[in-house]
Structure formats: structure tokens, C-alpha cells
Design a protein around this motif. Structure first.
Motif, PDB file in Angstrom:
ATOM      1  N   ALA A  14       0.936  -1.317  -0.163  1.00 22.09           N
ATOM      2  CA  ALA A  14      -0.011   0.003   0.107  1.00 22.09           C
ATOM      3  C   ALA A  14       0.863   1.207   0.177  1.00 22.09           C
ATOM      4  N   GLY A  15       2.022   1.150   0.614  1.00 23.03           N
ATOM      5  CA  GLY A  15       2.737   2.430   0.956  1.00 23.03           C
ATOM      6  C   GLY A  15       3.515   2.527  -0.472  1.00 23.03           C
ATOM      7  N   MET A  16       3.366   1.594  -1.250  1.00 25.07           N
ATOM      8  CA  MET A  16       4.482   1.812  -2.635  1.00 25.07           C
ATOM      9  C   MET A  16       3.395   2.343  -3.701  1.00 25.07           C
ATOM     10  N   ILE A  17       2.086   2.408  -3.334  1.00 24.91           N
ATOM     11  CA  ILE A  17       1.046   2.776  -4.287  1.00 24.91           C
ATOM     12  C   ILE A  17       0.330   3.972  -3.793  1.00 24.91           C
ATOM     13  N   ARG A  18       0.993   4.880  -2.917  1.00 25.80           N
ATOM     14  CA  ARG A  18       0.275   5.943  -2.110  1.00 25.80           C
ATOM     15  C   ARG A  18      -0.805   5.813  -1.531  1.00 25.80           C
ATOM     16  N   ALA A  19      -1.036   4.596  -0.958  1.00 24.66           N
ATOM     17  CA  ALA A  19      -2.211   4.400  -0.254  1.00 24.66           C
ATOM     18  C   ALA A  19      -2.052   3.981   1.298  1.00 24.66           C
ATOM     19  N   THR A  20      -3.071   3.955   2.183  1.00 23.86           N
ATOM     20  CA  THR A  20      -3.118   3.545   3.514  1.00 23.86           C
ATOM     21  C   THR A  20      -4.119   2.527   3.952  1.00 23.86           C
ATOM     22  N   LEU A  21      -3.698   1.703   4.939  1.00 23.57           N
ATOM     23  CA  LEU A  21      -4.738   0.956   5.364  1.00 23.57           C
ATOM     24  C   LEU A  21      -5.465   1.422   6.724  1.00 23.57           C
ATOM     25  N   ALA A  31      -7.377   3.284   1.437  1.00 16.21           N
ATOM     26  CA  ALA A  31      -7.513   4.643   0.963  1.00 16.21           C
ATOM     27  C   ALA A  31      -6.196   5.248   0.052  1.00 16.21           C
ATOM     28  N   ILE A  32      -6.605   5.865  -1.195  1.00 17.72           N
ATOM     29  CA  ILE A  32      -5.542   6.120  -2.163  1.00 17.72           C
ATOM     30  C   ILE A  32      -5.422   7.183  -2.193  1.00 17.72           C
ATOM     31  N   ASP A  33      -4.112   7.903  -2.469  1.00 16.04           N
ATOM     32  CA  ASP A  33      -3.824   9.357  -2.585  1.00 16.04           C
ATOM     33  C   ASP A  33      -3.935   9.303  -3.910  1.00 16.04           C
ATOM     34  N   LYS A  34      -4.960  10.128  -4.535  1.00 13.77           N
ATOM     35  CA  LYS A  34      -5.444  10.373  -5.820  1.00 13.77           C
ATOM     36  C   LYS A  34      -5.999  11.547  -6.061  1.00 13.77           C
ATOM     37  N   PRO A  35      -6.093  12.137  -7.052  1.00 18.23           N
ATOM     38  CA  PRO A  35      -6.754  13.524  -7.303  1.00 18.23           C
ATOM     39  C   PRO A  35      -8.172  13.454  -6.729  1.00 18.23           C
ATOM     40  N   GLU A  36      -8.727  14.593  -6.038  1.00 17.27           N
ATOM     41  CA  GLU A  36     -10.034  14.421  -5.551  1.00 17.27           C
ATOM     42  C   GLU A  36     -10.651  15.789  -6.010  1.00 17.27           C
ATOM     43  N   THR A  37     -12.012  15.921  -6.306  1.00 14.04           N
ATOM     44  CA  THR A  37     -12.721  16.925  -6.499  1.00 14.04           C
ATOM     45  C   THR A  37     -13.676  17.260  -5.338  1.00 14.04           C
ATOM     46  N   VAL A  38     -14.256  16.300  -4.632  1.00 16.45           N
ATOM     47  CA  VAL A  38     -15.313  16.272  -3.734  1.00 16.45           C
ATOM     48  C   VAL A  38     -14.362  16.903  -2.309  1.00 16.45           C
ATOM     49  N   PRO A 145      -9.761   8.613   6.417  1.00 14.47           N
ATOM     50  CA  PRO A 145      -8.502   8.876   5.934  1.00 14.47           C
ATOM     51  C   PRO A 145      -8.202   9.189   4.411  1.00 14.47           C
ATOM     52  N   PHE A 146      -7.582  10.057   4.087  1.00  9.59           N
ATOM     53  CA  PHE A 146      -7.202  10.406   2.742  1.00  9.59           C
ATOM     54  C   PHE A 146      -8.173  11.323   2.089  1.00  9.59           C
ATOM     55  N   GLN A 147      -9.631  11.738   2.814  1.00 10.93           N
ATOM     56  CA  GLN A 147     -10.448  12.478   2.286  1.00 10.93           C
ATOM     57  C   GLN A 147     -10.041  14.116   2.419  1.00 10.93           C
ATOM     58  N   ILE A 148     -10.761  14.854   1.685  1.00 12.30           N
ATOM     59  CA  ILE A 148     -10.459  16.237   1.578  1.00 12.30           C
ATOM     60  C   ILE A 148     -11.212  16.994   2.194  1.00 12.30           C
ATOM     61  N   ILE A 149     -10.594  17.924   3.046  1.00  9.35           N
ATOM     62  CA  ILE A 149     -11.393  18.935   3.989  1.00  9.35           C
ATOM     63  C   ILE A 149     -10.818  20.486   3.656  1.00  9.35           C
ATOM     64  N   LYS A 150     -11.887  21.421   3.844  1.00 10.14           N
ATOM     65  CA  LYS A 150     -11.377  22.689   3.796  1.00 10.14           C
ATOM     66  C   LYS A 150     -11.389  23.299   4.940  1.00 10.14           C
ATOM     67  N   ILE A 151     -10.269  24.306   5.145  1.00 10.83           N
ATOM     68  CA  ILE A 151     -10.264  24.948   6.585  1.00 10.83           C
ATOM     69  C   ILE A 151     -10.355  26.541   6.277  1.00 10.83           C
ATOM     70  N   ALA A 152     -11.164  27.139   6.969  1.00 10.38           N
ATOM     71  CA  ALA A 152     -11.449  28.710   7.160  1.00 10.38           C
ATOM     72  C   ALA A 152     -10.901  28.997   8.671  1.00 10.38           C
ATOM     73  N   ASP A 153      -9.582  29.457   8.593  1.00  7.06           N
ATOM     74  CA  ASP A 153      -8.959  29.826   9.874  1.00  7.06           C
ATOM     75  C   ASP A 153      -8.922  31.415   9.880  1.00  7.06           C
ATOM     76  N   ARG A 154      -9.805  31.972  10.808  1.00  3.11           N
ATOM     77  CA  ARG A 154      -9.551  33.350  10.801  1.00  3.11           C
ATOM     78  C   ARG A 154      -8.188  33.988  11.290  1.00  3.11           C
ATOM     79  N   THR A 155      -7.232  32.985  11.770  1.00  2.70           N
ATOM     80  CA  THR A 155      -5.959  33.481  12.238  1.00  2.70           C
ATOM     81  C   THR A 155      -5.187  33.700  11.064  1.00  2.70           C
ATOM     82  N   LYS A 156      -5.334  33.246   9.597  1.00  2.00           N
ATOM     83  CA  LYS A 156      -4.852  33.212   8.801  1.00  2.00           C
ATOM     84  C   LYS A 156      -5.534  34.085   7.665  1.00  2.00           C
TER      85      LYS A 156
END
Length: 371
Positions: A14-21, A31-38, A145-156
Motif C-alpha cells: 500500500a505504501g508503494m502505491i500511495r495508499a494507506t490501510l 484509501a489511495i492518494d489520488k486527485p479529488e474534487t469532492v 483517511p485521505f478525504q479532502i477537507i477545507k479549513i477557514a481559519d480566521r488567524t490566517k
């Protein structure tokens, strides 16, 4: 040959194919590290514990500008090596050659070894920001794991541009918690909410009146009062992160760790002709002559061994495609040559004595001929 547990082997592959268990609901998942739009979830200072996001980076010595990957070459039935580098970083950052040697397990394909090297090269330099925070079970039960989240941090950000929904008037009209000390956006900005099912929805702002926001199209399903909202306006842009770890702290609090998400990574990994990531050409035959490696740097270092200071000389040299190993020859004050064969691109003389050293490095081909 050694025996390994099946789970350990699966993790290595799994580590060789950019994945995790990971385990979820009593099952082993991948879960695989791949392009995500969601985008799976939206976090602001309003739905994390104490409103805090903690950021960290990667040490400078872990930002490699050259990666040497060893793998099993089926053509010659031997361990082989390929190398990828970012010449721009070597020339501009000012730290010189910073290389690492890695092994691509279970790999017999040169292109896969190159992709593995480009993955390490790119992520170590451009995916170096890590964020951690704590949240409630309502978010943690949705994330994996490996899902995409958005962060809106007012300190930044220059001003608060997120918060909680006060009232849901209709599927297109919302009242937010504050508009006095908050930027709620203008017409044409992107307004994001978490709906009652935990999904992230984005709509264009159609009108703004105080803390009342009218959206261009209906939200389905609708959000709930007390739900999270955030707006992308002007220089305020939400940052994407990929979830790497979810850990339960107690019954209702979870710790989340995520790394910055970069859409450009996948193009660099799979595109061999990238100008920033140089790759040598494959030799045509095993009998072709190959050049000697260039010496990148020679440095004397002071290290601690058994609580005592000790000096050592570190020789770094470049990778040569087609070389199965390298012959390093050195002399001390013009004395008899000392010859060593190494398989990596680094040679170390430990506990060296005071002398004038001369180094020569030659490549050794698969036919055991010298450059």
C-alpha cells in the motif's frame, strides 16, 4: 528470505502505491492518494475545540532535492537504481545537494520506481504544512483517511469570514450569526455551508442585506440553524487539506491530523518530461560505456559517538544511470590508494585522521566494467 505477516506485506505494498490501510466498522479498508474534487467537510474556528488550528512544518533536512531509488531490474536480474532531482531547488535554495536513498519494494518496473522517487521529491518540498485540531463526533463520524477537507481559519485571514448559521429562512435565504465584525461576502462570492446530512454545499451569493444572505440557487438538503458557514471573498480563500489521521481522544472529542493538499502533485509524479524533475535516459545495452559520477560535495563533519566528539568525511556524488555500484578511491597525503565499492551515492570515512585527501569516483556497470 524471511517470513512476514500478511498484514505487514499488504501495508508495504500500500505504501508503494500511495495508499494507506485503516479499520472502520470492523473491516479493513484501503484509501489511495489520488486527485479529488469532492470536499468531505468544512472546518472553521466555530466547529473545532477552543477554535484552534495547530500548524507545523517539515525540517529543512527532510526537504530533499534528489531521490535515489533502488529497485529490482528484471532486464538484468539485479538491483538497479534510478535518480530524480529538482535542479531548481539545488541552484536557488542554497543548501546544496540534499539527497536520500530509498528502496522501492516489490518493484520491477523502472517507471514505477521513477514515480515513487518523484512522489518523495515533490511531497517533501511542497506538501510540508501539517495541521492538527480537535473536533466533535458529528464531523469525525463522517471523515475517513485521505478525504479532502477545507479549513477557514480566521488567524490566517485579515477578517473573520465564517461562523454559524442563526436562522434558515428558506432553501435560498440564510441569516448568519454576525455581520458587524464579520465579512459575509458580496454578490458573486462563493458561500459554503454544511447541510443537515453533513455534506458541504457551495452557492454563489445573489444578495446581501446585513446578516441575511440570499443564494443564487436552492440548497438541497437545507442546512440547520447552528450549522457552519464560510465565504470565499477577495483574498479570503479556503485551504484544502488531506486527512491523514483520525484518533478518538474521549467519548465525544476526536483529534484530526491533515496535510496540505496540492492538485499539481499528480501531474508531476506521472509526467516524466517535467523540466523541474530531471530523469536520465535508459541505457541501450548493458555493454555501453557509462560516465563517472560527478562529485557534488566533500564535507568534514563533527559528530558525537559514545558521548565523544568524532570527525568524519562525507562524500556526496551524483547518480549515473546504468551503474550497479560505484568505486570510491581515496588517498591520504599522497599515500597508497584505498579502494571501496558502494551501492549508494554517499561515502563516509569515519573517525578520519588529519591529512590531505584526494577522491576519485568511478561507475561500475552490470558487466562489472569501470567507467
Amino acid at each position: 528470505k524471511t517470513r512476514k505477516k500478511a498484514l505487514e506485506i499488504v501495508r508495504e505494498i500500500a505504501g508503494m502505491i500511495r495508499a494507506t490501510l485503516y479499520y472502520r466498522n470492523g473491516s479493513l479498508k484501503i484509501a489511495i492518494d489520488k486527485p479529488e474534487t469532492v470536499v468531505s467537510y468544512l472546518f472553521t474556528n466555530a466547529n473545532v475545540v477552543d477554535g484552534l488550528f495547530n500548524y507545523s512544518g517539515v525540517d529543512k533536512d527532510k526537504k530533499f532535492n534528489q531521490v535515489n531509488v533502488s529497485y529490482f531490474n528484471n532486464d538484468i536480474q539485479e538491483q538497479d537504481q534510478v535518480s530524480v532531482r529538482n535542479q531548481e531547488l539545488i541552484d536557488t535554495v542554497g543548501i546544496g545537494l540534499n539527497q536520500t536513498n530509498v528502496r522501492s519494494l516489490y518493484t520491477t518496473d523502472r517507471q514505477q520506481a521513477l514515480r515513487f522517487g518523484r512522489t518523495i521529491l515533490y511531497t517533501s518540498n511542497f506538501e510540508s504544512e501539517i495541521v492538527s485540531f480537535e473536533c466533535g463526533i458529528e464531523a469525525a463520524c463522517i471523515l475517513e483517511p485521505f478525504q479532502i477537507i477545507k479549513i477557514a481559519d480566521r488567524t490566517k485571514e485579515a477578517i473573520r469570514a465564517s461562523g454559524r448559521i442563526k436562522t434558515v429562512t428558506s432553501s435560498t435565504v440564510l441569516v448568519v450569526d454576525d455581520s458587524t465584525n464579520t465579512n459575509v461576502g458580496i454578490v458573486g462570492d462563493i458561500f459554503s455551508v454544511i447541510d443537515k446530512n453533513g455534506g458541504v454545499q457551495e452557492r454563489t451569493i445573489d444578495a446581501v442585506s446585513g446578516s441575511t444572505i440570499t443564494l443564487s440557487s436552492a440548497l438541497a438538503p437545507e442546512p440547520q440553524a447552528g450549522g457552519i458557514w464560510a465565504v470565499k471573498t477577495g483574498n479570503v480563500q479556503h485551504r484544502k487539506y488531506r486527512v491523514t489521521n483520525i484518533k478518538q481522544k474521549d467519548n465525544f472529542v476526536f483529534s484530526i491530523t491533515a496535510i496540505i493538499y496540492d492538485d499539481n502533485k499528480y501531474d508531476f509524479i506521472d509526467r516524466e518530461d517535467s523540466t523541474n524533475f530531471g530523469v536520465g535516459l535508459k541505457p541501450t545495452t548493458l555493454l555501453d560505456p557509462i560516465p563517472s559520477p560527478s562529485i557534488a560535495q566533500v564535507e568534514e563533519q563533527l559528530v558525537v559517538v559514545n558521548s565523544r566528539a568524532q570527525s568524519q568525511i562525507v562524500l556526496d556524488f551524483g547518480h549515473v544511470n546504468g551503474a550497479r555500484s560505484y568505486q570510491v578511491t581515496y588517498t591520504e597525503d599522497g599515500g597508497d590508494p584505498i579502494v571501496n565499492n558502494v551501492k549508494t551515492n554517499q561515502f563516509i570515512i569515519k573517525n578520519n585522521k588529519a591529512a590531505f585527501y584526494t577522491f576519485t569516483v568511478r561507475s561500475i556497470t552490470s558487466a562489472f566494467t569501470l567507467s
